[in-house]
Design a protein around this motif. Structure first.
Motif, PDB file in Angstrom:
ATOM      1  N   UNK A   1      -8.479  -6.260   0.240  1.00  0.00           N
ATOM      2  CA  UNK A   1      -8.391  -5.282   1.311  1.00  0.00           C
ATOM      3  C   UNK A   1      -6.972  -4.748   1.405  1.00  0.00           C
ATOM      4  N   UNK A   2      -6.800  -3.451   1.454  1.00  0.00           N
ATOM      5  CA  UNK A   2      -5.491  -2.844   1.576  1.00  0.00           C
ATOM      6  C   UNK A   2      -5.074  -2.870   3.031  1.00  0.00           C
ATOM      7  N   UNK A   3      -3.935  -3.425   3.271  1.00  0.00           N
ATOM      8  CA  UNK A   3      -3.460  -3.537   4.650  1.00  0.00           C
ATOM      9  C   UNK A   3      -1.955  -3.536   4.652  1.00  0.00           C
ATOM     10  N   UNK A   4      -1.418  -3.010   5.705  1.00  0.00           N
ATOM     11  CA  UNK A   4       0.027  -3.047   5.901  1.00  0.00           C
ATOM     12  C   UNK A   4       0.371  -4.375   6.543  1.00  0.00           C
ATOM     13  N   UNK A   5       1.154  -5.172   5.850  1.00  0.00           N
ATOM     14  CA  UNK A   5       1.576  -6.439   6.428  1.00  0.00           C
ATOM     15  C   UNK A   5       2.902  -6.834   5.789  1.00  0.00           C
ATOM     16  N   UNK A   6       3.582  -7.847   6.356  1.00  0.00           N
ATOM     17  CA  UNK A   6       4.884  -8.246   5.845  1.00  0.00           C
ATOM     18  C   UNK A   6       4.857  -8.826   4.439  1.00  0.00           C
ATOM     19  N   UNK A   7       3.672  -9.070   3.877  1.00  0.00           N
ATOM     20  CA  UNK A   7       3.596  -9.588   2.526  1.00  0.00           C
ATOM     21  C   UNK A   7       3.469  -8.525   1.466  1.00  0.00           C
ATOM     22  N   UNK A   8       3.331  -7.253   1.894  1.00  0.00           N
ATOM     23  CA  UNK A   8       3.070  -6.207   0.900  1.00  0.00           C
ATOM     24  C   UNK A   8       4.248  -6.026  -0.059  1.00  0.00           C
ATOM     25  N   UNK A   9       5.459  -6.026   0.483  1.00  0.00           N
ATOM     26  CA  UNK A   9       6.632  -5.901  -0.375  1.00  0.00           C
ATOM     27  C   UNK A   9       6.796  -7.088  -1.292  1.00  0.00           C
ATOM     28  N   UNK A  10       6.453  -8.284  -0.803  1.00  0.00           N
ATOM     29  CA  UNK A  10       6.546  -9.481  -1.631  1.00  0.00           C
ATOM     30  C   UNK A  10       5.545  -9.422  -2.774  1.00  0.00           C
ATOM     31  N   UNK A  11       4.346  -8.917  -2.501  1.00  0.00           N
ATOM     32  CA  UNK A  11       3.344  -8.773  -3.555  1.00  0.00           C
ATOM     33  C   UNK A  11       3.809  -7.766  -4.601  1.00  0.00           C
ATOM     34  N   UNK A  12       4.544  -6.743  -4.172  1.00  0.00           N
ATOM     35  CA  UNK A  12       5.085  -5.769  -5.121  1.00  0.00           C
ATOM     36  C   UNK A  12       6.062  -6.443  -6.084  1.00  0.00           C
ATOM     37  N   UNK A  13       6.837  -7.388  -5.586  1.00  0.00           N
ATOM     38  CA  UNK A  13       7.730  -8.153  -6.470  1.00  0.00           C
ATOM     39  C   UNK A  13       6.913  -8.929  -7.495  1.00  0.00           C
TER      40      UNK A  13
END
Length: 580
Positions: free
Chosen positions: A17-29
């Motif tokens: 599920x696409x969601x804005x959360x504080x982990x999104x940037x970490x997942x990009x890493x």
């Protein structure tokens, strides 16, 4: 469970599920570093440094095991004897020579590079442990590639890297972090060969993987004797029973590998046998290893089940996800990947639970298997959606409990609130809360990365800030500093009452460990001598001093806490004024 082909035996993956959360940037890493093996390896190595460096340089020597290892290595450097292992005049034959050689190499190198007083800088003795911990993370990544994709292998490496137990062992000058490296390398080599055999794939019918396997075995034997062989045997035997064949072992080229192991390990074992006869083998195998099976050693006995209870703290922050992965792993237990990982984990875990003597780090070599199984469940999006998901609250609970205890302990011992730790405490709590509140099975990666950051800040606050500030817990440091300030050449010391290994390491190999009467006689023998007398032994010291006409004064008094014995100490440093 974990697959060696593109098909999903955990079940079909669900679209996250696409969601804005504080982990999104970490997942990009994670997306970025999973593009290539080079990026993944560099990333995990750097993350290992970030996790393991806080407190690495400024935590004083820890009693008793770390200080004993370091002192034995220090004596090896002082004497140039690379065969015998001693703590002062006492032989120390509980473990082989491997870790002492590694530590001695680091200390000697630092000394030749001009680092002053290298032999008493405890962080130098910890370098092999930190390198072993990072090596274990990288070997977990490599081993995981036999079961899952590159991205999942990176997650497996992060699970191991961020766990509390490895964070502690990476900062201790002992055998266990480097042993983990050797065991993970050997098991990873076995995994690649075993799963290739299951697929009928000859890619690993080469020399590289067997070379890693047998070299790791040799290193493990030199570190901790035959323990590494136990992990291997307890994995091979159930696999051979299940498969009704162990033909894959020939791909490890034992006809060449066994002589290679003997070539690497026999020279020192022969040398120590010629030096000490059967004493080393009696002390290490009989006195240290086998005796732990039937009786508790050094008050470390505990009933079965202790490791299971400790797991929820020592493998944190990966423990909640491991619990959620367990049902899927069990469903896939007949698949080759799951078979291998369960064979790595379960038999050895049962043995450790049965053995009477228990220490938390004994099961550390089994944690890579858990990390790989958990990463595989995350990769296939098959984490449990049952009541086990409530365990996500553990990501917030552990920082709350551990950091509260750390601050309260610091206030009790030092009367200081350690404000420097508070920003790291706040960060740990925030990321732990994010990991908990944002968790669902489709965003497990994001929650895990938040939890890993919570672990990083927790260890920075506790091991990087609070523990080094607990000066009363490290009286040996203050004693050594007091002796360095004296105005005389070559001060010598005798210790009474407080005789921890860290004191010998900090004050010198020739420090005399004696009783009150012996300390008084020692003080009478020269002008640059000091008696380190704990308050409970002062009466005996004073009585002997009076009997021999010794005049003395108190250079200083150090108040502290001996956590090895669990009691406060008050140590007077006496100096002779001559005789009456």
């Amino acid at each position: 469970m974990i697959q060696t082909s593109a098909s999903a035996r955990f079940g079909a993956p669900r679209e996250p599920r696409k969601a804005m959360d504080p982990g999104r940037g970490l997942v990009a890493v994670l997306d970025f570093v999973s593009v290539s093996h080079l990026r993944a390896v560099v990333f995990l190595a750097l993350v290992g440094l970030v996790f393991f460096l806080p407190g690495f340089f400024n935590i004083p020597p820890i009693d008793r095991d770390e200080a004993r290892f370091a002192q034995a290595t220090k004596q090896m450097v002082e004497t140039g004897d690379l065969v015998d292992i001693r703590f002062q005049e006492e032989v120390r034959y509980k473990k082989p020579v491997g870790i002492y050689w590694l530590q001695a190499a680091v200390v000697e190198t630092a000394s030749k590079m001009g680092l002053p007083r290298a032999e008493v800088r405890i962080w130098l003795y910890r370098v092999p442990s930190m390198l072993g911990a990072i090596g274990a993370v990288l070997m977990t990544y490599w081993a995981a590639l036999a079961f899952i994709g590159r991205r999942g292998a990176v997650v497996a490496g992060l699970l191991l890297c961020s766990c509390i137990l490895l964070g502690v062992e990476a900062r201790l000058a002992k055998t266990d972090a480097f042993l983990l490296f050797t065991v993970t390398a050997a098991m990873g080599a076995m995994a690649h060969v075993y799963l290739a055999w299951q697929r009928g794939d000859d890619r690993y019918n080469s020399w590289a993987t067997p070379a890693i396997f047998w070299t790791a075995i040799a290193a493990g034997i030199l570190l901790k004797g035959p323990l590494i062989l136990m992990f291997i045997a307890l994995t091979v035997i159930p696999l051979a029973i299940i498969d009704r064949s162990a033909a894959w072992l020939w791909r490890l080229k034992p006809l060449v590998g066994v002589p290679w192991v003997l070539l690497l390990v026999l020279p020192w074992f022969i040398a120590i046998f010629l030096r000490a006869g059967e004493t080393f083998f009696a002390d290490s195998v009989g006195g240290d290893m086998l005796s732990k099976i039937a009786s508790p050693k050094e008050s470390h006995g505990a009933p079965p089940g202790l490791y299971f209870l400790l797991f929820w703290v020592t493998f944190w922050p990966g423990a909640p996800l491991a619990a959620m992965a367990a049902p899927a792993v069990w469903r896939a237990r007949r698949e080759p990947g799951a078979q291998f990982l369960l064979a790595w984990l379960i038999p050895s875990w049962i043995v450790f639970e049965i053995v009477i003597t228990k220490l938390p780090h004994y099961v550390l070599p089994l944690y890579p298997a858990i990390a790989i199984m958990t990463a595989g469940a995350i990769e296939r999006s098959v984490l449990s959606r049952s009541w086990l998901t409530k365990g996500a609250a553990w990501w917030f609970a552990i920082p709350v409990v551990v950091l509260t205890l750390a601050i309260v302990g610091a206030i009790i011992l030092t009367r200081q609130p350690v404000f420097l730790a508070w920003p790291f405490i706040a960060a740990s709590l925030i990321f732990g809360l994010f990991a908990w509140r944002l968790f669902d099975e489709n965003r497990a990666e994001a929650s895990l990365l938040n939890a890993a950051l919570a672990s990083l800040f927790l260890m920075t606050a506790t091991l990087g800030v609070v523990v080094p500030k607990l000066r009363p817990v490290f009286p040996s440091v203050e004693i050594a500093q007091a002796l360095r300030k004296v105005v005389c050449v070559g001060p010598q010391a005798a210790a009474v009452g407080y005789q921890e290994p860290s004191l010998v390491f900090m004050t010198g190999t020739d420090t005399l460990l004696t009783d009150g009467s012996g300390a008084a006689d020692f003080l009478l023998g020269g002008s640059c001598r000091f008696a380190l007398v704990e308050a409970r032994s002062e009466r005996a010291f004073a009585a002997r001093a009076e009997a021999i006409g010794l005049r003395y004064n108190v250079a200083t008094r150090i108040e502290g806490y001996n956590f090895s014995q669990g009691k406060p100490v008050s140590i007077a440093i006496f100096r002779s004024e001559g005789t009456q």
